[in-house]
Design an enzyme around this catalytic site. Sequence first.
Site, PDB file in Angstrom:
ATOM      1  N   GLU A 270       9.066  16.987 -25.799  1.00 32.49           N
ATOM      2  CA  GLU A 270       8.463  17.444 -24.543  1.00 32.49           C
ATOM      3  C   GLU A 270       9.015  18.807 -24.124  1.00 32.49           C
ATOM      4  O   GLU A 270       8.300  19.617 -23.538  1.00 32.49           O
ATOM      5  CB  GLU A 270       8.693  16.408 -23.438  1.00 32.49           C
ATOM      6  CG  GLU A 270       7.980  15.078 -23.644  1.00 32.49           C
ATOM      7  CD  GLU A 270       6.493  15.136 -23.332  1.00 32.49           C
ATOM      8  OE1 GLU A 270       5.974  16.222 -23.017  1.00 32.49           O
ATOM      9  OE2 GLU A 270       5.835  14.075 -23.408  1.00 32.49           O
TER      10      GLU A 270
ATOM     11  N   ARG B 273      -3.530  20.819 -14.987  1.00 33.45           N
ATOM     12  CA  ARG B 273      -2.485  19.876 -15.366  1.00 33.45           C
ATOM     13  C   ARG B 273      -2.744  19.233 -16.730  1.00 33.45           C
ATOM     14  O   ARG B 273      -1.798  18.814 -17.412  1.00 33.45           O
ATOM     15  CB  ARG B 273      -2.348  18.807 -14.283  1.00 33.45           C
ATOM     16  CG  ARG B 273      -1.201  17.855 -14.519  1.00 33.45           C
ATOM     17  CD  ARG B 273      -0.874  17.008 -13.306  1.00 33.45           C
ATOM     18  NE  ARG B 273       0.222  16.100 -13.626  1.00 33.45           N
ATOM     19  CZ  ARG B 273       0.897  15.393 -12.726  1.00 33.45           C
ATOM     20  NH1 ARG B 273       0.581  15.483 -11.448  1.00 33.45           N
ATOM     21  NH2 ARG B 273       1.871  14.591 -13.107  1.00 33.45           N
TER      22      ARG B 273
ATOM     23  N   GLU C  97     -11.110  23.001 -16.404  1.00 24.85           N
ATOM     24  CA  GLU C  97     -10.556  23.775 -17.512  1.00 24.85           C
ATOM     25  C   GLU C  97      -9.088  24.048 -17.221  1.00 24.85           C
ATOM     26  O   GLU C  97      -8.723  24.448 -16.119  1.00 24.85           O
ATOM     27  CB  GLU C  97     -11.305  25.105 -17.682  1.00 24.85           C
ATOM     28  CG  GLU C  97     -12.780  24.936 -18.018  1.00 24.85           C
ATOM     29  CD  GLU C  97     -12.999  24.271 -19.368  1.00 24.85           C
ATOM     30  OE1 GLU C  97     -12.119  24.394 -20.242  1.00 24.85           O
ATOM     31  OE2 GLU C  97     -14.046  23.614 -19.541  1.00 24.85           O
TER      32      GLU C  97
ATOM     33  N   HIS D 264      -1.000   9.253 -28.000  1.00 26.89           N
ATOM     34  CA  HIS D 264      -1.279   7.961 -27.380  1.00 26.89           C
ATOM     35  C   HIS D 264      -2.006   7.036 -28.357  1.00 26.89           C
ATOM     36  O   HIS D 264      -1.789   5.811 -28.354  1.00 26.89           O
ATOM     37  CB  HIS D 264      -2.113   8.151 -26.117  1.00 26.89           C
ATOM     38  CG  HIS D 264      -1.332   8.729 -24.972  1.00 26.89           C
ATOM     39  ND1 HIS D 264      -1.928   9.169 -23.811  1.00 26.89           N
ATOM     40  CD2 HIS D 264      -0.001   8.940 -24.806  1.00 26.89           C
ATOM     41  CE1 HIS D 264      -1.000   9.628 -22.990  1.00 26.89           C
ATOM     42  NE2 HIS D 264       0.177   9.493 -23.570  1.00 26.89           N
TER      43      HIS D 264
ATOM     44  N   ARG E 195       0.809  -1.237   0.000  1.00 25.07           N
ATOM     45  CA  ARG E 195       0.000   0.000   0.000  1.00 25.07           C
ATOM     46  C   ARG E 195       0.836   1.278   0.000  1.00 25.07           C
ATOM     47  O   ARG E 195       0.370   2.332   0.420  1.00 25.07           O
ATOM     48  CB  ARG E 195      -0.991  -0.006   1.175  1.00 25.07           C
ATOM     49  CG  ARG E 195      -2.008  -1.147   1.095  1.00 25.07           C
ATOM     50  CD  ARG E 195      -3.093  -1.002   2.132  1.00 25.07           C
ATOM     51  NE  ARG E 195      -4.097  -2.035   1.956  1.00 25.07           N
ATOM     52  CZ  ARG E 195      -4.056  -3.234   2.557  1.00 25.07           C
ATOM     53  NH1 ARG E 195      -3.049  -3.515   3.374  1.00 25.07           N
ATOM     54  NH2 ARG E 195      -4.999  -4.120   2.349  1.00 25.07           N
TER      55      ARG E 195
ATOM     56  N   LYS F 202       2.932  10.845 -11.801  1.00 24.29           N
ATOM     57  CA  LYS F 202       2.103   9.933 -12.586  1.00 24.29           C
ATOM     58  C   LYS F 202       2.858   8.621 -12.788  1.00 24.29           C
ATOM     59  O   LYS F 202       4.002   8.605 -13.225  1.00 24.29           O
ATOM     60  CB  LYS F 202       1.752  10.536 -13.945  1.00 24.29           C
ATOM     61  CG  LYS F 202       0.661  11.582 -13.890  1.00 24.29           C
ATOM     62  CD  LYS F 202       0.250  11.998 -15.292  1.00 24.29           C
ATOM     63  CE  LYS F 202      -0.934  12.942 -15.279  1.00 24.29           C
ATOM     64  NZ  LYS F 202      -1.352  13.339 -16.641  1.00 24.29           N
TER      65      LYS F 202
ATOM     66  N   HIS G  68       7.628   7.595 -27.395  1.00 25.29           N
ATOM     67  CA  HIS G  68       6.598   8.491 -26.888  1.00 25.29           C
ATOM     68  C   HIS G  68       6.755   9.908 -27.438  1.00 25.29           C
ATOM     69  O   HIS G  68       5.792  10.518 -27.904  1.00 25.29           O
ATOM     70  CB  HIS G  68       6.647   8.517 -25.358  1.00 25.29           C
ATOM     71  CG  HIS G  68       5.689   9.472 -24.738  1.00 25.29           C
ATOM     72  ND1 HIS G  68       4.316   9.325 -24.818  1.00 25.29           N
ATOM     73  CD2 HIS G  68       5.900  10.628 -24.044  1.00 25.29           C
ATOM     74  CE1 HIS G  68       3.727  10.345 -24.197  1.00 25.29           C
ATOM     75  NE2 HIS G  68       4.667  11.136 -23.720  1.00 25.29           N
TER      76      HIS G  68
ATOM     77  N   HIS H 108      -0.800  14.752 -26.748  1.00 27.55           N
ATOM     78  CA  HIS H 108      -0.756  13.416 -26.156  1.00 27.55           C
ATOM     79  C   HIS H 108      -1.970  12.561 -26.500  1.00 27.55           C
ATOM     80  O   HIS H 108      -1.840  11.339 -26.611  1.00 27.55           O
ATOM     81  CB  HIS H 108      -0.605  13.510 -24.640  1.00 27.55           C
ATOM     82  CG  HIS H 108       0.770  13.892 -24.196  1.00 27.55           C
ATOM     83  ND1 HIS H 108       1.399  15.045 -24.616  1.00 27.55           N
ATOM     84  CD2 HIS H 108       1.656  13.267 -23.363  1.00 27.55           C
ATOM     85  CE1 HIS H 108       2.607  15.112 -24.062  1.00 27.55           C
ATOM     86  NE2 HIS H 108       2.790  14.054 -23.306  1.00 27.55           N
TER      87      HIS H 108
ATOM     88  N   LYS I 275       6.742  22.636 -15.368  1.00 26.40           N
ATOM     89  CA  LYS I 275       5.905  21.530 -14.901  1.00 26.40           C
ATOM     90  C   LYS I 275       5.638  21.639 -13.411  1.00 26.40           C
ATOM     91  O   LYS I 275       4.530  21.336 -12.945  1.00 26.40           O
ATOM     92  CB  LYS I 275       6.545  20.185 -15.227  1.00 26.40           C
ATOM     93  CG  LYS I 275       5.634  19.010 -14.854  1.00 26.40           C
ATOM     94  CD  LYS I 275       5.971  17.730 -15.554  1.00 26.40           C
ATOM     95  CE  LYS I 275       4.900  16.670 -15.283  1.00 26.40           C
ATOM     96  NZ  LYS I 275       5.177  15.394 -15.980  1.00 26.40           N
TER      97      LYS I 275
ATOM     98  N   ASN J 117      -0.668  17.925 -21.590  1.00 25.37           N
ATOM     99  CA  ASN J 117      -0.895  16.820 -22.526  1.00 25.37           C
ATOM    100  C   ASN J 117      -1.097  17.284 -23.963  1.00 25.37           C
ATOM    101  O   ASN J 117      -1.739  16.588 -24.759  1.00 25.37           O
ATOM    102  CB  ASN J 117      -2.107  15.997 -22.077  1.00 25.37           C
ATOM    103  CG  ASN J 117      -1.842  15.263 -20.778  1.00 25.37           C
ATOM    104  OD1 ASN J 117      -0.823  14.599 -20.632  1.00 25.37           O
ATOM    105  ND2 ASN J 117      -2.741  15.401 -19.825  1.00 25.37           N
TER     106      ASN J 117
END
Length: 363
Positions: free
Chosen positions: A184, A243, A240, A254, A120, A142, A267, A250, A226, A247
């Site tokens: 990036e 974070r 809106e 993806h 956990r 993430k 990526h 992305h 970031k 993306n």
Amino acid sequence: MQTLTIDLGARSYPILIGPGLSETAWAERAPLLGRRVCIVSNEVVAPLYLERVCAAIAKVGADTTALVLPDGESFKNGATLDRIYDHLLAQRCDRSTPIVALGGGVIGDLAGFAAATYQRGVPFIQMPTTLLAQVDSSVGGKTGINHPLGKNMIGAFWQPRLVVADTDTLKTLPDRELSAGLAEVIKYGLIRDLPFLAWIEAHLDRLMARDPEALTVAIERSCANKAEVVAADELETAQEGGRALLNLGHTFGHAIETGAGYGNWLHGEAVAAGTMMACELSRRLGWLSDKEVERVRALLLRARLPVTGPALGADRYIDLMGHDKKVIAGRLRLVLLKRLGEAVTWAGAAETEIRAAIETCCA
């Protein structure tokens, strides 16, 4: 060494940026390591850096156990995650054992998800060895694995206790991986830092030549951008902006990674092609001019990045994009550009326009 801080209250942590940190970062951070550390790496990075990291950690009094995994996006799955759990259990790692991710974004995501879920939750440290991981995936918490239907669809937010970005590791980075990382870096200029975009354009040749000073500036500026975004919207819950703006490209990207088969596109390469799709859609909405779209295209090409996606067909793109994490109440929110340096999340684009943008930007 440069030091930035991700300001998350009790979960705040430093990002260390500079040369030689794989060996020098630990002397002042022995309490964070504790008695024992588990290092997770891959078959490409481990032969280069694992021994020296283990030796440096041993000097401050901590034992190490290491797990070396296969390299590549195709291994970012549940089976590989189980290998990490198996190792942690076999080595009798407990809740005080930090997991250190020594590698690129795949290792960081896998090891981070294991850290979030083993017993956990155990302490986690990021040691990114690619430009993309140093400017993006190692920062912000993430973690996750891929699913056949979608990238990063299973995971958790789990902040590291420390990020150690040793810029010396970029000396051994393949050219293709360096370019992928620059996608990036360019993103930050496009979404919120127009002066940084101009700096990248002026210094791209130095970045491509791996000039240490230029790379350090790019990493620090990217991480600073970031850090501000993550501190304001850690769990990406803002309806809106927030974070989600990180993306850009992305959602399209993806779809490329999933549709083309994990690992066939890096990526950053997929993000670059996806960024062009987002720019084309922004142009169709009347937000970007032809000249601005061409400015983005020219910069990506200079960075040796693709500006067209694979010809999967618009139907396939739309289907894959429907699994994106930014779909809320059945509505796909895309990150688009109101202007260069200002991104927005937008759910109002007609499907016909999305399809047209995809088809314009496909090989």
